[in-house]
Design a protein around this motif. Structure first.
Motif, PDB file in Angstrom:
ATOM      1  N   CYS A   1       2.398   1.741  -3.235  1.00  0.00           N
ATOM      2  CA  CYS A   1       1.364   2.225  -4.390  1.00  0.00           C
ATOM      3  C   CYS A   1       0.821   3.696  -4.209  1.00  0.00           C
ATOM      4  O   CYS A   1       1.231   4.558  -5.215  1.00  0.00           O
ATOM      5  CB  CYS A   1      -0.038   1.410  -4.110  1.00  0.00           C
TER       6      CYS A   1
ATOM      7  N   LYS B   1       4.237   5.382  -5.611  1.00  0.00           N
ATOM      8  CA  LYS B   1       4.245   5.169  -7.199  1.00  0.00           C
ATOM      9  C   LYS B   1       2.991   6.472  -7.849  1.00  0.00           C
ATOM     10  O   LYS B   1       3.244   6.999  -8.847  1.00  0.00           O
ATOM     11  CB  LYS B   1       3.757   3.949  -7.542  1.00  0.00           C
ATOM     12  N   ARG B   2       2.225   6.618  -7.267  1.00  0.00           N
ATOM     13  CA  ARG B   2       0.996   7.146  -7.731  1.00  0.00           C
ATOM     14  C   ARG B   2       1.265   8.661  -7.414  1.00  0.00           C
ATOM     15  O   ARG B   2       1.137   9.502  -8.548  1.00  0.00           O
ATOM     16  CB  ARG B   2      -0.595   7.059  -6.846  1.00  0.00           C
TER      17      ARG B   2
ATOM     18  N   THR C   1       0.877  -1.223   0.099  1.00  0.00           N
ATOM     19  CA  THR C   1      -0.213  -0.194  -0.038  1.00  0.00           C
ATOM     20  C   THR C   1       0.684   1.319   0.175  1.00  0.00           C
ATOM     21  O   THR C   1       0.577   2.096  -0.716  1.00  0.00           O
ATOM     22  CB  THR C   1      -0.824   0.029   1.473  1.00  0.00           C
TER      23      THR C   1
END
Ligand code: VG1
Ligand code: CO
Length: 564
Positions: free
Chosen positions: A448, A451-452, A445
């Motif tokens: 992520c 990355k976003r 999580t």
């Protein structure tokens, strides 16, 4: 390591080859998770307690550093659970790997900065420091190993990478089959062909401090009867150092040092010197009849927290104040050639450097990045927002050094901590600063979210959040000006048109899940507005961080776990 059986008989697997009679070569299989993080290899005690886990890593260190053969090594640790047992394992492996001489702190103790000093002073090829720093200790806590080189500093990335690669293919380790070495008495003994010298962990370090600071002025302050201080050693390694330096050398009354006796579990608290964890000290410093000066150090003695009477000095401000007052301190007067800070550290230091007309370098998080700048003589002082400050006297951040530096400047200025800092803000402006940590996250999580955010970075410039417009958004990549090595991916940073800044990065020292750090910073040049509460001063910025990175939605966290 932590099991006695694995110590005396390095068992798993039959001896693959036996050289000299008492050197045993033990067959092993690699572990896949021995990549050192921001500051050494750090894992839960249970992970280190697996058979061959410690041995594999230590053998990988010896294999990756062939230059250590025949040389002197410095060994010690912060006294946490497993410290002595691990030291005995390492000593036997060092002897079997051809190390010439091992200098070990008495009772296995050496603070990280003291180890750095001893390496430098005794021309050692390097050292191994057993510490997980500010992480909790005890059987359910953390353990760690830091590897330092001949300059006294943490091994740079190319060396930690080589150690990691070796650990992935290791097939055997070597150890001497010998009884434990007594570490409680000073003096020399032999382990196979290696000389073991048990040294006083404090002596070299104390002598160095005495050369840097005006001990007479500090002694006069501490014995004047008009100045009271408290130092919280958090039941970690700095207790013996603080008793010797503050109470014995500098005359502070007995009782100045709190929690001064090292314990394997640090008394059950994480030895992390911040407002959340140094509770008793903070209560006293913010209570009625508070002392004039309060300080605390972390598990291995490289971090420091500085407090005045009912006043907290942010580490970024502390670094800037030390630089601005160098002329008052004998070891630094007229000697500042340059300064450096880690990227997420506030830019208060940059303003001091600009006024002094010296360069200010910006490095990635972790002390190892200061090493080349210090060795090349480009910087004199450096620091990090995470309660770390230091100088060219060593190659590690140094908690007690910062405490003595503050005492020296307070003695010279005859002003309170609060007055010194407020005057600094009036003169340079104030950088409101705070860090929000989201701990124990699911690593997937957390990745992520990062990355976003990285995908969004190129589109953020010009966007408006609340009243703030983004001026620049990028990811920090560092090119070492001395050896040209490049360290990319050091954390997204978002700067606003009013000079405020947001930085996000994942921690490289945690041992449970992932930790996201969000660093918030806003500059306030107007003295009339510098008294505001930090949380209010950065509230709009915190909202922008939420809108940009989405901690609530993506991590399911309403608020950070720790705010420092
Ligand atoms: C943290 C701090 C960093 C410091 C490191 C080691 O790393 O942020 O500034 O150098 O700990 O300090 P991270 O990757 O968790 O943010 V210590 O006192 O552990 O040697
Ligand atoms: Co530390």
């Amino acid at each position: 390591m932590i099991h006695n059986e694995t110590l005396h008989t390095p068992q798993p697997g039959p001896p693959a080859e036996t050289g000299r009679t008492n050197i045993v070569t033990v067959v092993t299989q690699p572990f896949t998770d021995q990549r050192p993080g921001t500051s050494g290899l750090r894992k839960k005690v249970a992970v280190f307690a697996q058979p061959r886990y410690l041995e594999n890593f230590v053998q990988s260190v010896f294999d990756a550093l062939p230059g250590w053969r025949g040389a002197t090594l410095v060994l010690g640790g912060d006294g946490r659970y497993g410290n002595e047992l691990a030291l005995q394992v390492i000593l036997k492996m060092a002897a079997a790997n051809g190390i010439g001489r091992a200098l070990v702190g008495r009772a296995g103790l050496l603070s990280t900065p003291a180890a750095s000093c001893v390496i430098r002073r005794r021309d050692a090829a390097g050292g191994i420091i057993l510490s997980a720093s500010h992480n909790p200790g005890g059987p359910d806590g953390d353990f760690g190993i830091k590897v330092n080189l001949a300059n006294g500093g943490p091994a740079p990335e190319k060396v930690t990478q080589a150690i990691y690669e070796t650990s992935r293919t290791i097939r055997a380790y070597r150890a001497l089959d010998a009884p434990d070495v007594p570490l409680d008495r000073l003096g020399q003994s032999r382990l196979g062909d290696m000389v073991v010298e048990v040294i006083d962990p404090v002596a070299d370090y104390a002598a160095l401090m005495e050369r840097l600071f005006d001990f007479e002025a500090i002694r006069a302050l501490l014995t004047s009867g008009r100045f009271r201080m408290r130092f919280d050693a958090m039941h970690a390694v700095t207790g013996p150092y603080a008793h010797e330096l503050l109470e014995r050398c500098l005359g502070a009354p007995a009782g100045t040092v709190l929690r001064g006796e090292p314990r394997t579990d640090f008394g059950g608290e994480p030895p992390d010197p911040n407002l959340a964890h140094a509770q008793a000290l903070v209560a006293e410093m913010f209570g009625p009849d508070a002392p004039d000066f309060g300080a605390a150090c972390d598990g291995d003695g490289d971090r420091n927290m500085i407090l005045g009477r009912r006043f907290f000095v942010t580490p970024s401000d502390s670094l800037a104040v030390l630089a601005a007052n160098a002329a008052l301190v004998p070891g630094y007067r007229g000697r500042l050639v340059g300064v450096a800070r880690s990227m997420p550290t506030s830019r208060a230091l940059d303003r001091v450097a600009a006024r002094l007309g010296i360069p200010c370098y910006e490095t990635p998080t972790g002390w190892k990045y200061f090493g080349n700048l210090l060795d090349a003589g480009r910087i004199t002082l450096c620091g990090e927002e995470s309660f770390g400050t230091g100088s060219d006297h060593a190659r590690e951040k140094d908690g007690l050094w910062a405490v003595l530096y503050w005492l020296n400047l307070l003695a010279a200025r005859r002003a309170s901590v609060e007055d010194v800092v407020r005057a600094h803000w009036r003169s340079y402006g104030r950088d409101f600063y705070t860090r929000h940590d989201y701990e124990g996250l699911n690593p997937v999580t957390a990745e992520c979210l990062m990355k976003r955010l990285r995908r969004r970075l190129p589109h953020l410039s010009g966007q408006v959040f609340g009243a703030q417009r983004v001026r620049l958004a990028d990811e920090f990549s560092y090119t070492d000006p001395v050896d040209g090595s490049v360290s990319p991916g050091q954390g997204p940073r978002i700067e606003f048109e009013d000079g405020a800044r947001l930085v996000l990065r994942l921690s490289g020292t945690g041992t449970r899940g992932a930790t996201l750090r969000v660093y918030l910073e806003r500059f306030e040049p107007d003295p009339a507005r510098q008294g505001e509460d930090v949380s209010i001063a950065v509230a709009a910025l915190a909202q922008a961080a939420e809108a940009i990175a989405g901690m609530r939605a993506r991590l399911g966290r309403k608020r950070p776990s720790v705010v420092t």
